[in-house]
Design a protein around this motif. Structure first.
Motif, PDB file in Angstrom:
ATOM      1  N   SER A  57      15.722  69.511  24.622  1.00 12.11           N
ATOM      2  CA  SER A  57      16.923  69.066  24.161  1.00 12.11           C
ATOM      3  C   SER A  57      17.203  69.142  22.821  1.00 12.11           C
ATOM      4  N   GLY A  58      18.284  69.600  22.318  1.00 11.67           N
ATOM      5  CA  GLY A  58      18.571  68.827  20.652  1.00 11.67           C
ATOM      6  C   GLY A  58      18.600  68.337  20.531  1.00 11.67           C
ATOM      7  N   TRP A  59      18.602  67.397  21.200  1.00 14.09           N
ATOM      8  CA  TRP A  59      18.886  65.517  21.319  1.00 14.09           C
ATOM      9  C   TRP A  59      17.315  64.894  20.766  1.00 14.09           C
ATOM     10  N   HIS A  60      16.455  65.473  21.754  1.00 16.37           N
ATOM     11  CA  HIS A  60      15.292  65.726  22.014  1.00 16.37           C
ATOM     12  C   HIS A  60      15.126  65.893  20.732  1.00 16.37           C
ATOM     13  N   SER A  61      14.959  66.830  20.203  1.00 19.36           N
ATOM     14  CA  SER A  61      14.551  67.360  19.069  1.00 19.36           C
ATOM     15  C   SER A  61      14.796  66.898  17.573  1.00 19.36           C
ATOM     16  N   CYS A  62      15.797  66.191  17.918  1.00 17.23           N
ATOM     17  CA  CYS A  62      16.420  65.373  17.003  1.00 17.23           C
ATOM     18  C   CYS A  62      15.595  64.262  17.305  1.00 17.23           C
ATOM     19  N   ALA A  63      15.178  63.242  17.818  1.00 17.51           N
ATOM     20  CA  ALA A  63      14.503  62.602  18.131  1.00 17.51           C
ATOM     21  C   ALA A  63      13.144  62.614  17.888  1.00 17.51           C
ATOM     22  N   THR A  86      25.724  63.715   8.333  1.00 18.54           N
ATOM     23  CA  THR A  86      27.070  65.040   7.648  1.00 18.54           C
ATOM     24  C   THR A  86      26.191  66.231   8.206  1.00 18.54           C
ATOM     25  N   GLU A  87      25.823  66.616   8.746  1.00 17.14           N
ATOM     26  CA  GLU A  87      25.867  67.701   9.405  1.00 17.14           C
ATOM     27  C   GLU A  87      24.122  68.110  10.148  1.00 17.14           C
ATOM     28  N   THR A  88      24.393  68.611  11.183  1.00 15.88           N
ATOM     29  CA  THR A  88      23.058  69.103  12.547  1.00 15.88           C
ATOM     30  C   THR A  88      23.756  70.347  12.637  1.00 15.88           C
ATOM     31  N   ARG A  89      22.781  71.077  12.869  1.00 17.09           N
ATOM     32  CA  ARG A  89      22.721  72.537  13.174  1.00 17.09           C
ATOM     33  C   ARG A  89      21.180  72.589  14.422  1.00 17.09           C
ATOM     34  N   TRP A  90      21.407  73.145  15.311  1.00 16.61           N
ATOM     35  CA  TRP A  90      19.682  73.304  16.136  1.00 16.61           C
ATOM     36  C   TRP A  90      20.090  74.536  15.661  1.00 16.61           C
ATOM     37  N   ARG A  91      18.778  75.242  15.380  1.00 10.73           N
ATOM     38  CA  ARG A  91      18.908  76.448  15.118  1.00 10.73           C
ATOM     39  C   ARG A  91      17.872  77.756  15.586  1.00 10.73           C
ATOM     40  N   GLU A  92      17.253  76.537  16.387  1.00 11.63           N
ATOM     41  CA  GLU A  92      15.823  77.880  17.019  1.00 11.63           C
ATOM     42  C   GLU A  92      15.577  76.601  18.584  1.00 11.63           C
ATOM     43  N   PRO A  93      14.887  76.675  19.490  1.00  7.28           N
ATOM     44  CA  PRO A  93      14.532  76.306  20.571  1.00  7.28           C
ATOM     45  C   PRO A  93      13.674  75.842  20.470  1.00  7.28           C
ATOM     46  N   VAL A  94      13.106  74.302  21.423  1.00  5.47           N
ATOM     47  CA  VAL A  94      11.647  73.694  20.557  1.00  5.47           C
ATOM     48  C   VAL A  94      11.059  73.995  22.435  1.00  5.47           C
ATOM     49  N   ARG A 124      18.134  66.866   2.924  1.00  8.62           N
ATOM     50  CA  ARG A 124      17.840  67.415   3.911  1.00  8.62           C
ATOM     51  C   ARG A 124      16.695  67.590   4.589  1.00  8.62           C
ATOM     52  N   PHE A 125      16.916  67.535   6.164  1.00 13.32           N
ATOM     53  CA  PHE A 125      15.590  66.908   6.629  1.00 13.32           C
ATOM     54  C   PHE A 125      15.614  68.158   8.129  1.00 13.32           C
ATOM     55  N   GLU A 126      14.621  68.896   8.327  1.00 13.30           N
ATOM     56  CA  GLU A 126      14.022  70.092   8.628  1.00 13.30           C
ATOM     57  C   GLU A 126      12.835  70.379  10.301  1.00 13.30           C
ATOM     58  N   LEU A 127      13.193  70.359  11.131  1.00 10.96           N
ATOM     59  CA  LEU A 127      11.989  69.917  12.248  1.00 10.96           C
ATOM     60  C   LEU A 127      11.420  71.749  12.165  1.00 10.96           C
ATOM     61  N   LEU A 128      10.461  71.944  11.463  1.00  7.29           N
ATOM     62  CA  LEU A 128       9.532  73.386  11.285  1.00  7.29           C
ATOM     63  C   LEU A 128       9.001  73.696  12.243  1.00  7.29           C
ATOM     64  N   LYS A 129       8.955  74.782  12.812  1.00  7.94           N
ATOM     65  CA  LYS A 129       7.536  75.294  14.092  1.00  7.94           C
ATOM     66  C   LYS A 129       6.993  76.034  13.812  1.00  7.94           C
ATOM     67  N   THR A 130       5.669  76.242  14.099  1.00  9.54           N
ATOM     68  CA  THR A 130       4.641  76.552  13.387  1.00  9.54           C
ATOM     69  C   THR A 130       5.163  78.574  13.062  1.00  9.54           C
ATOM     70  N   GLY A 132       6.915  78.155  10.357  1.00 14.62           N
ATOM     71  CA  GLY A 132       7.960  78.102   9.351  1.00 14.62           C
ATOM     72  C   GLY A 132       9.162  78.061   9.796  1.00 14.62           C
ATOM     73  N   THR A 133       9.559  78.816  11.127  1.00 13.74           N
ATOM     74  CA  THR A 133      10.977  78.878  11.692  1.00 13.74           C
ATOM     75  C   THR A 133      11.319  77.512  11.119  1.00 13.74           C
ATOM     76  N   VAL A 134      12.696  77.112  11.169  1.00 17.37           N
ATOM     77  CA  VAL A 134      13.617  75.633  11.489  1.00 17.37           C
ATOM     78  C   VAL A 134      14.009  75.889  12.679  1.00 17.37           C
ATOM     79  N   ALA A 135      13.902  74.675  13.151  1.00 16.68           N
ATOM     80  CA  ALA A 135      14.101  74.215  14.550  1.00 16.68           C
ATOM     81  C   ALA A 135      15.728  73.524  14.265  1.00 16.68           C
ATOM     82  N   VAL A 136      15.550  72.191  14.219  1.00 14.57           N
ATOM     83  CA  VAL A 136      16.583  71.588  12.999  1.00 14.57           C
ATOM     84  C   VAL A 136      16.863  71.685  12.128  1.00 14.57           C
ATOM     85  N   ASP A 137      18.089  71.100  11.657  1.00 12.12           N
ATOM     86  CA  ASP A 137      18.046  70.798  10.032  1.00 12.12           C
ATOM     87  C   ASP A 137      19.410  69.811  10.571  1.00 12.12           C
ATOM     88  N   GLN A 138      18.864  68.933   9.634  1.00 11.09           N
ATOM     89  CA  GLN A 138      20.277  67.718   9.193  1.00 11.09           C
ATOM     90  C   GLN A 138      20.163  67.570   7.800  1.00 11.09           C
TER      91      GLN A 138
END
Length: 154
Positions: A57-63, A86-94, A124-130, A132-138
């Protein structure tokens, strides 16, 4: 006693923190409790969705991202809360097996006009996948105590 104060967060600074391997079991467990949509619970439903397979879930990725933020620096800082995201974007699935890390970029840092003991930092917080792609951007504003609240700023 905190180690990090508002003065330690400098505009333009970029750092990477932590690592977390996402498992199928945690994806399904989180989904059962908080976001029971089929693509988060079932491989076939995930494969039939735009996510291309069972996905967090996108919310799981945020957690997960929040855990990496806490472990990376926030629990050592003079944090005073946050007025909001101020901003949350789900860019790629995890997906199960993905290894994610946190990239933190400081976009802005300023003192509070009404509370001199506090400064505000926009991250700017980015959850990076192996790879370097961005899964979540806040984009998030966090309030921090100042080390020297009476000091003048240049």
């Amino acid at each position: 006693m905190p180690e990090l104060f508002w003065e330690d967060f400098v505009e333009g600074d970029v750092k990477t923190f932590g690592s977390h391997t996402v498992t199928e079991a945690e994806i399904i467990d989180f989904a059962r409790q908080f976001d029971p949509q089929p693509m988060h619970l079932d491989h076939a439903a995930g494969a039939a969705s735009m996510l291309g397979g069972l996905a967090a879930s996108g919310w799981h990725s945020c957690a997960i991202m929040m855990r990496l933020i806490c472990d990376g620096f926030l629990l050592r800082a003079a944090g005073m809360g946050s007025p909001g995201v101020t901003e949350t974007r789900w860019r790629e699935p995890v997906h199960p097996g993905d290894v994610v890390t946190l990239r933190r970029t400081i976009l802005e840092s300023r003192t509070s006009k009404s509370r001199p003991e506090m400064g505000l930092v926009t991250f700017r917080f980015e959850l990076l996948k192996t790879g370097g792609t961005v899964a979540v951007d806040q984009v998030v504003v966090v309030m921090f105590g100042r080390r020297n609240p009476g000091a003048r700023l240049a």
